[in-house]
Design an enzyme around this catalytic site. Structure first.
Site, PDB file in Angstrom:
ATOM      1  N   HIS A 265       0.944   5.145   1.453  1.00 15.10           N
ATOM      2  CA  HIS A 265       0.292   5.940   2.493  1.00 15.10           C
ATOM      3  C   HIS A 265       0.928   7.328   2.524  1.00 15.10           C
ATOM      4  CE1 HIS A 265      -1.985   6.599   6.142  1.00 15.10           C
ATOM      5  NE2 HIS A 265      -0.900   7.129   6.677  1.00 15.10           N
TER       6      HIS A 265
ATOM      7  N   SER B  52       4.965   6.706   2.259  1.00 18.38           N
ATOM      8  CA  SER B  52       5.587   5.411   2.545  1.00 18.38           C
ATOM      9  C   SER B  52       4.872   4.310   1.776  1.00 18.38           C
ATOM     10  CB  SER B  52       5.466   5.075   4.041  1.00 18.38           C
ATOM     11  OG  SER B  52       5.855   6.153   4.852  1.00 18.38           O
TER      12      SER B  52
ATOM     13  N   ASP C 250      -2.070   0.224   8.378  1.00 18.47           N
ATOM     14  CA  ASP C 250      -0.869   1.035   8.088  1.00 18.47           C
ATOM     15  C   ASP C 250       0.313   0.692   8.999  1.00 18.47           C
ATOM     16  OD1 ASP C 250      -2.416   2.363   6.182  1.00 18.47           O
ATOM     17  OD2 ASP C 250      -3.035   3.911   7.605  1.00 18.47           O
TER      18      ASP C 250
ATOM     19  N   ASN D 264       0.852  -1.200   0.000  1.00 20.60           N
ATOM     20  CA  ASN D 264       0.000   0.000   0.000  1.00 20.60           C
ATOM     21  C   ASN D 264       0.879   1.238   0.000  1.00 20.60           C
ATOM     22  OD1 ASN D 264      -2.372   1.625   0.347  1.00 20.60           O
ATOM     23  ND2 ASN D 264      -1.909   1.794   2.538  1.00 20.60           N
TER      24      ASN D 264
HETATM   25  C1  GAR Z   1      -3.019   8.992  -2.152  1.00 14.07           C
HETATM   26  O1  GAR Z   1      -2.502  10.158  -1.580  1.00 14.07           O
HETATM   27  C2  GAR Z   1      -2.729   7.801  -1.271  1.00 14.07           C
HETATM   28  O2  GAR Z   1      -1.497   7.877  -0.612  1.00 14.07           O
HETATM   29  C3  GAR Z   1      -3.857   7.903  -0.269  1.00 14.07           C
HETATM   30  O3  GAR Z   1      -4.988   8.265  -1.031  1.00 14.07           O
HETATM   31  C4  GAR Z   1      -4.555   9.022  -2.170  1.00 14.07           C
HETATM   32  C5  GAR Z   1      -5.121   8.376  -3.409  1.00 14.07           C
HETATM   33  O4  GAR Z   1      -4.884   9.173  -4.539  1.00 14.07           O
HETATM   34  N1  GAR Z   1      -4.050   6.671   0.412  1.00 14.07           N
HETATM   35  C6  GAR Z   1      -4.461   6.583   1.672  1.00 14.07           C
HETATM   36  O5  GAR Z   1      -4.715   7.546   2.363  1.00 14.07           O
HETATM   37  C7  GAR Z   1      -4.575   5.171   2.199  1.00 14.07           C
HETATM   38  N2  GAR Z   1      -4.874   5.164   3.579  1.00 14.07           N
HETATM   39  P1  GAR Z   1      -4.968   8.558  -5.989  1.00 14.07           P
HETATM   40  O6  GAR Z   1      -6.319   7.864  -6.133  1.00 14.07           O
HETATM   41  O7  GAR Z   1      -4.872   9.745  -6.897  1.00 14.07           O
HETATM   42  O8  GAR Z   1      -3.821   7.592  -6.172  1.00 14.07           O
END
Ligand code: GAR
Length: 186
Positions: free
Chosen positions: A107, A134, A143, A105
């Site tokens: 994060h 990360s 996480d 994943n």
């Molecule tokens: C990203 O910033 C990712 O790191 C975060 O959601 C966003 C998705 O953007 N993920 C989390 O917060 C997971 N807990 P994207 O759909 O444009 O890739």
């Protein structure tokens, strides 16, 4: 043993990390894009890019049933590695156990700092000088799995959660394809 280079990407929204993973794929192949949101904008991009997609609305489906159907779809596509990219649904312990060690994943914080949501607001409130992102292994604990790679960005004095999000997101797009490429070859 499944080929770890056969990657499925799981999304819930716009899918900018998915796009980065597809466009910068090195040493792995994206064989499926799956979502718990049939209308996720990222799915449209994936279809237009000619990638196989799978979607099932997570609302109103029993959690165990959703995870069982998702797992079956991943097996159908001979997936070896699962990359969560803005997949905002917690996977059940059953699913994590089925795919143990094969789920990663991204994060938007420097883990172990700021697990969970609202990471940019929390980094700014704490007065941190740096933030970042990360890539980590997914375990039953949110996480908290082993960190496989991270990237730092500075926090500027006039940053808002939105401006910080943009800077971190740009770092995510660099980091994730690199770490995934290394991970599938381990
Ligand atoms: C990203 O910033 C990712 O790191 C975060 O959601 C966003 C998705 O953007 N993920 C989390 O917060 C997971 N807990 P994207 O759909 O444009 O890739």
């Amino acid at each position: 043993m499944r080929d770890p280079g056969r990657v499925a990407i799981l999304i819930s929204g716009r899918g900018s990390n998915m796009k980065a993973l597809v466009e910068q794929a090195q040493g792995y192949e994206v064989v499926l894009v799956a979502s718990n949101k049939p209308l996720a904008p990222g799915l449209e991009w994936a279809r237009a890019a000619g990638l196989p997609t799978w979607a099932l609305d997570g609302k109103g489906v029993d959690k165990q049933e959703f995870d069982r159907l998702l797992s079956a779809a991943l097996h159908d596509h001979q997936v070896g590695t699962i990359a969560l990219a803005g997949f905002m649904r917690i996977l059940s312990p059953w699913f994590v156990d089925q795919w143990r060690g094969r789920i990663v994943n991204i994060h938007p914080s420097l883990l172990p700092k700021y697990q969970g949501l609202d990471t940019h607001v929390r980094a700014l409130s704490a007065g941190d000088a740096v933030s970042g992102c990360s890539v980590h292994l997914v375990t039953e604990e949110l996480d908290a799995g082993e960190v496989l790679g991270s990237a730092e960005v500075p926090i500027e004095p006039d940053d808002t959660p939105e401006s910080l999000e943009q800077r971190v997101l740009a770092a995510e797009h660099q980091l994730y394809p690199k770490v995934l490429g290394e991970f599938v070859h381990k």
